[in-house]
Every structure is written in structure tokens, then in C-alpha cells.
Design a protein around this motif. Sequence first.
Motif, mmCIF file in Angstrom:
data_model
loop_
_atom_site.group_PDB
_atom_site.id
_atom_site.type_symbol
_atom_site.label_atom_id
_atom_site.label_comp_id
_atom_site.label_asym_id
_atom_site.label_seq_id
_atom_site.Cartn_x
_atom_site.Cartn_y
_atom_site.Cartn_z
ATOM 1 N N ASP A 399 0.827 -1.208 0.000
ATOM 2 C CA ASP A 399 0.000 0.000 0.000
ATOM 3 C C ASP A 399 0.865 1.263 0.000
ATOM 4 O O ASP A 399 2.037 1.241 0.387
ATOM 5 N N ASP A 400 0.240 2.361 -0.388
ATOM 6 C CA ASP A 400 0.874 3.672 -0.263
ATOM 7 C C ASP A 400 0.753 4.117 1.197
ATOM 8 O O ASP A 400 -0.338 4.377 1.702
ATOM 9 N N ILE A 401 1.859 4.183 1.900
ATOM 10 C CA ILE A 401 1.832 4.593 3.305
ATOM 11 C C ILE A 401 2.644 5.866 3.528
ATOM 12 O O ILE A 401 3.048 6.170 4.651
ATOM 13 N N SER A 402 2.878 6.610 2.473
ATOM 14 C CA SER A 402 3.660 7.839 2.574
ATOM 15 C C SER A 402 2.880 8.913 3.321
ATOM 16 O O SER A 402 1.659 8.843 3.485
ATOM 17 N N CYS A 403 3.611 9.911 3.806
ATOM 18 C CA CYS A 403 3.013 11.013 4.578
ATOM 19 C C CYS A 403 2.791 12.221 3.663
ATOM 20 O O CYS A 403 3.644 12.550 2.832
ATOM 21 N N HIS A 404 1.649 12.874 3.832
ATOM 22 C CA HIS A 404 1.297 14.034 3.003
ATOM 23 C C HIS A 404 0.818 15.179 3.891
ATOM 24 O O HIS A 404 0.387 14.960 5.032
ATOM 25 N N TYR A 405 0.870 16.384 3.353
ATOM 26 C CA TYR A 405 0.273 17.522 4.042
ATOM 27 C C TYR A 405 -0.258 18.503 3.008
ATOM 28 O O TYR A 405 0.220 18.582 1.876
ATOM 29 N N THR A 406 -1.280 19.251 3.406
ATOM 30 C CA THR A 406 -1.893 20.272 2.554
ATOM 31 C C THR A 406 -2.247 21.470 3.418
ATOM 32 O O THR A 406 -2.893 21.318 4.468
ATOM 33 N N GLN A 407 -1.828 22.644 2.999
ATOM 34 C CA GLN A 407 -2.201 23.855 3.725
ATOM 35 C C GLN A 407 -3.586 24.296 3.277
ATOM 36 O O GLN A 407 -3.836 24.498 2.086
ATOM 37 N N THR A 408 -4.510 24.412 4.215
ATOM 38 C CA THR A 408 -5.872 24.848 3.917
ATOM 39 C C THR A 408 -6.184 26.113 4.703
ATOM 40 O O THR A 408 -5.408 26.537 5.568
ATOM 41 N N ALA A 409 -7.338 26.675 4.442
ATOM 42 C CA ALA A 409 -7.758 27.867 5.180
ATOM 43 C C ALA A 409 -7.994 27.548 6.650
ATOM 44 O O ALA A 409 -7.857 28.416 7.519
ATOM 45 N N GLU A 410 -8.353 26.299 6.962
ATOM 46 C CA GLU A 410 -8.641 25.902 8.339
ATOM 47 C C GLU A 410 -7.383 25.545 9.119
ATOM 48 O O GLU A 410 -7.393 25.496 10.348
ATOM 49 N N GLY A 411 -6.282 25.242 8.405
ATOM 50 C CA GLY A 411 -5.056 24.851 9.077
ATOM 51 C C GLY A 411 -4.246 23.910 8.207
ATOM 52 O O GLY A 411 -4.509 23.744 7.011
ATOM 53 N N LEU A 412 -3.260 23.274 8.816
ATOM 54 C CA LEU A 412 -2.415 22.335 8.089
ATOM 55 C C LEU A 412 -3.031 20.937 8.192
ATOM 56 O O LEU A 412 -3.139 20.374 9.277
ATOM 57 N N GLU A 413 -3.422 20.382 7.042
ATOM 58 C CA GLU A 413 -3.996 19.036 7.016
ATOM 59 C C GLU A 413 -2.877 18.028 6.786
ATOM 60 O O GLU A 413 -2.155 18.092 5.804
ATOM 61 N N VAL A 414 -2.751 17.101 7.730
ATOM 62 C CA VAL A 414 -1.699 16.090 7.685
ATOM 63 C C VAL A 414 -2.343 14.724 7.485
ATOM 64 O O VAL A 414 -3.325 14.382 8.158
ATOM 65 N N SER A 415 -1.810 13.939 6.564
ATOM 66 C CA SER A 415 -2.341 12.614 6.262
ATOM 67 C C SER A 415 -1.232 11.576 6.409
ATOM 68 O O SER A 415 -0.212 11.644 5.714
ATOM 69 N N VAL A 416 -1.430 10.610 7.334
ATOM 70 C CA VAL A 416 -0.396 9.609 7.596
ATOM 71 C C VAL A 416 -1.047 8.241 7.801
ATOM 72 O O VAL A 416 -2.243 8.129 8.087
ATOM 73 N N VAL A 417 -0.218 7.202 7.689
ATOM 74 C CA VAL A 417 -0.664 5.822 7.906
ATOM 75 C C VAL A 417 0.072 5.259 9.117
ATOM 76 O O VAL A 417 1.296 5.417 9.245
#
Length: 548
Positions: A399-417
Motif C-alpha cells: 500500500d501507499d503509506i507515505s506522509c502528506h500535508y496540505t495547507q488549507t484555510a482551516e489549518g495544516l492538514e496532515v495525512s499519515v498511515v
Amino acid sequence: MARIFSFFLVLVLLSGIALAQNDVVTDAGSSEYNLNKPERVEWFRNTGSGLFIHFSMDSQLGIVISHALVGASKDFEDRYFNELYKTFNPYRFNPEELVALAKLAGMKYIVFTTKHHSGFCMWDTKTTEFKITNTRYQKDILREYVDATRAAGLGVGFYFSPEDFWFLKQHNIPIDRPVQPLSPELAKAYDDYTRQQCEELMTNYGKIDVLFIDGDPKAVVKETSWRLQPDILITRGAMKTPEQVLPGAQIDEPWLSCITMGTAWQYQPTNERYKSGGQLLQLLIEARAKGGSLLLNVGPKPNGELPIEQENRLREMAAWDFINHESMDSVRSWVVSHEQDIWFTSKDNRNTLYAIVTNAQDWREGTRKSFTLQSVKATPNTRVSVLGQNSQIIEYRDDDISCHYTQTAEGLEVSVVKAQRIYDDHRWPNPVVIKLENIEPTIARAVKVETLGSEPAQAGVTLHGVIHDYDGKVQKAYFYVRPFAGQVETLYVSPWEKTVEATVDKSGNFSVTSSELQPGQRYEYKAVAIQSGLSVEADSKVYQRRQR
């Protein structure tokens, strides 16, 4: 709210209220005479945790250490002081094994009970016959502890009580806390006795790193210890040491909380209620997020072995520390201590952040989760990772288990496994730490919030709070409220309940009247301000509404 109150009442009826070694202690700092060196204070601030060991000859009975002597009968006193200590024999005490476990669990120093309030000395003192070398054990157990701790590279710490019930007994003074006023002659004799014991401790065992003074008077102990060991760090007696509780707010100055694994300081074989390993980790994480450290207490059995329940919890903490130690060591507070169930520590002048996800018991291995952090913003060089894993390989899967992040208006969205196998059943329940590098806080600093007093109102109880140095930017605030079950039980009795929001006036004051606080009950409450969408908490207070 009614369901929580009912649960609280049932819990109290079933379990009762247990007492700590010093039940009124919440802040025993004493700054008017403080010779702690800055470099020693800095060392302390970098240490996430220490191990506290409460151990004395009355562990043979499995009762509270020392305190049963207060109000005891003459028969109890006589047998306690003349017979009980002679049968004490911690023949299975293995300091090397205990120290190794403490080090594995992430502790940087150990504090051992040299003498508790009973006056029983755990070293070969010349001041009294009421000592470890006059028991069946015969050896100087303190020296064994010191040698093992120093050999392992951990800080050597002493607990010492200047209150001494043995001394009172020998001078026909009623055993009480606080001690009744003494004549000038007896007060001098008491001080001399304490000074001689401190001189033995500070000259016969090499360099002592930490001293925890429990009881009064502390002045003789502090003066003697700093005179003979200028580099010693005194905790209780010179800094904040809340007992059995954590502060509600971040604290800028150094502090520690000393907390038991269960309800008892010394070994209690029956009627004990242990915190889970997960709860102990939560205490450690929260202490570090608020700028302090945890002094976690254990109590060996009378034979010197650690109870298996306590060993098991230390090993659970050791596994977590092995993975996540960098989020606890040499860290400082973030601009806020937490956002919901995610707690923060930081380092590198807040360039590196550790987001500690504590509500992770249902986070299955191999599952991706996303979190939005309102207090964090990305930079062009931001990197995200999960401590302990490489986020590239997961066992038996592609599986893809890499870490991602996206800056949004609400804050920093972090996606991890959660991708590392820690338990065979793939259900490691303890906190997951997300490391964020090259980030910035969204606010320069959090406001300072204080919980003020409370008062009965026609519709219930009015709670008051204030924002200091108010600049008008915070316009909403509220309070958290929950039943108060006593100092030992308060940590995990029930969750906080949020009141309605309040409007902050031009001076920074705000109030809320709650109709749900019931007569005859005790409550904990704390003020909370909303700053740029972030909740900034104050310390808590206790209120008891009287029956009308």
C-alpha cells in the motif's frame, strides 16, 4: 451531564477516596531561598520523566507509608517502632534490574526514599537505631541504589522528610501533621538531628543530582544540602511540584508532577486501582506539552521486588519511549498545549513540532488518517513523518503509506498511515507521534487565561475567568466543568463538560452561570479562551456548592 454525575456517584461508592503521601500538596514551590544553578535547571527541563520509589519497612503491612502513625494507639506505636522494622528484609531488591527498567522506560533520574515521615532510615545512619542495618536485611540499601543508578548513567535522587515521627516519639511529642509547636530547646534539637542526617546523606554517597524535600521545616535541609552539594537540584522546596494532579495550563517555569501508578505511594497489595499504561502515557505527554515533567511513582514489595503490575506498565511505557523518545526529550511547549486529542511538544525554537495523537486505540494498523492542525502552518521546506517507522514499507502489503500535508484555510492538514507492527494482533493502542519539520505557528503566543472564583446564583453557580493583558482580539470564552472526586481520583473520573460561551468584556473578564451544578457536590472547573479558533486553557479550581 446527568449520566456523568450518576457514574461519578457509583464510582465513589464502590471505590472510596484514597489519600496520597501529602494530600494537600498542589504547589509546594519555595522561591525565597533558591540556589538551584541555571545549568541544573536546564538539565531538569530537558528530562521528560523520572522514577519515584516509595519504600519503607511498613510495606510489610501493605498500608500507607508512615501516615497510619498519626492518631494511632499507644500499642500500635510501640509495636511499629520497636518490633515491625526488625522483620523487614528486602532480600530480593535488585537495584541494577530496577534501574535498567527505569532507563528503558525513558526515565533520566530516580528519586529513592531515604527517610519518610516515620523516621525510618534506609541508610546506615549514626543518628538513630531505627534504620535498615538493624533489620534482617542488615545492609545499606541506599548505597546499593546509589551505586546502581550512577553506574547506569542516570541522575541520583533522594527523597527526604524533615518530619520525623520517631524523633517525636522519643521526646514524648504527639505524632501529628503538622507537628505541634516545639519549645526552643526541642526545636533546636530537631534541627540538629535533621542537619546531621542531611550531612550524612550529602557526604557519604558521592554526587547527588536531585533532592525532593517532603514536609517541614525545609530550611535546614536546603541549607545543608546546597552547602555540601552546590550542584544539587532541589525540586520540592524550590520549584512547583503539584502532587497527584497535572496543572490545567502551560507553565513557563520548571515544574514536575509526582503521580502514583495506582492510588498508593507505597506497595498496597489489596484494594489498589492501577492506571492503565495508556493513562500513564497520557500523563507524561500532557506534562511535557504543558512545559513540565512527570515523576512517576512505584512501590516495591517488602522483599524488594517490583509488583508485576508496576513492571508491566513500565515496560509498556518503555516500548512507547523506544519509538517516540525524541518527542519527550529536550522539548518545550508549543503555542498551545493541544488541539482536542492531539498534544504538542516542540524543539529547535518551534521549528520542529511533535503532534501526539492520543486517541489512537481504534486506529488500526495499515489505516490512513488525516488531521487538521489549526495552530500550524507550512513553509516551503516542511516535512512530515511518523516516529518509529519509515512510511515506505508495511509488512505483507504493498500500500501507499507515505506522509502528506496540505495547507488549507482551516489549518495544516496532515495525512499519515499507522504502518508499524508493534503487537502481534496489530492493535497497538498507544499514542502515535507525527513529526513536522520546518513549520511555523499561526499565532505568536497564546493569551494568559486565569480561572477566578465562583459564587452561588439564583439559577445555579456563576463561574468567573479573566484574560490577562487583554488586547481585545479574543471575544469568546467558556468553562470546562466536571465532578471532583478527590485529588487521587480526579485524573480519569469523567470527561470535562463544556458550558455555554461567554462574551469577554473590555477588561478581559468573562462569566458563565451554570444551572447544572447540583447542591452537595464538588466540581472542578477551568476557564478557556478562544483565540484564533484555538482553545487556550487555564488552571482549574474546585467548587463545592452548599445546600440552601
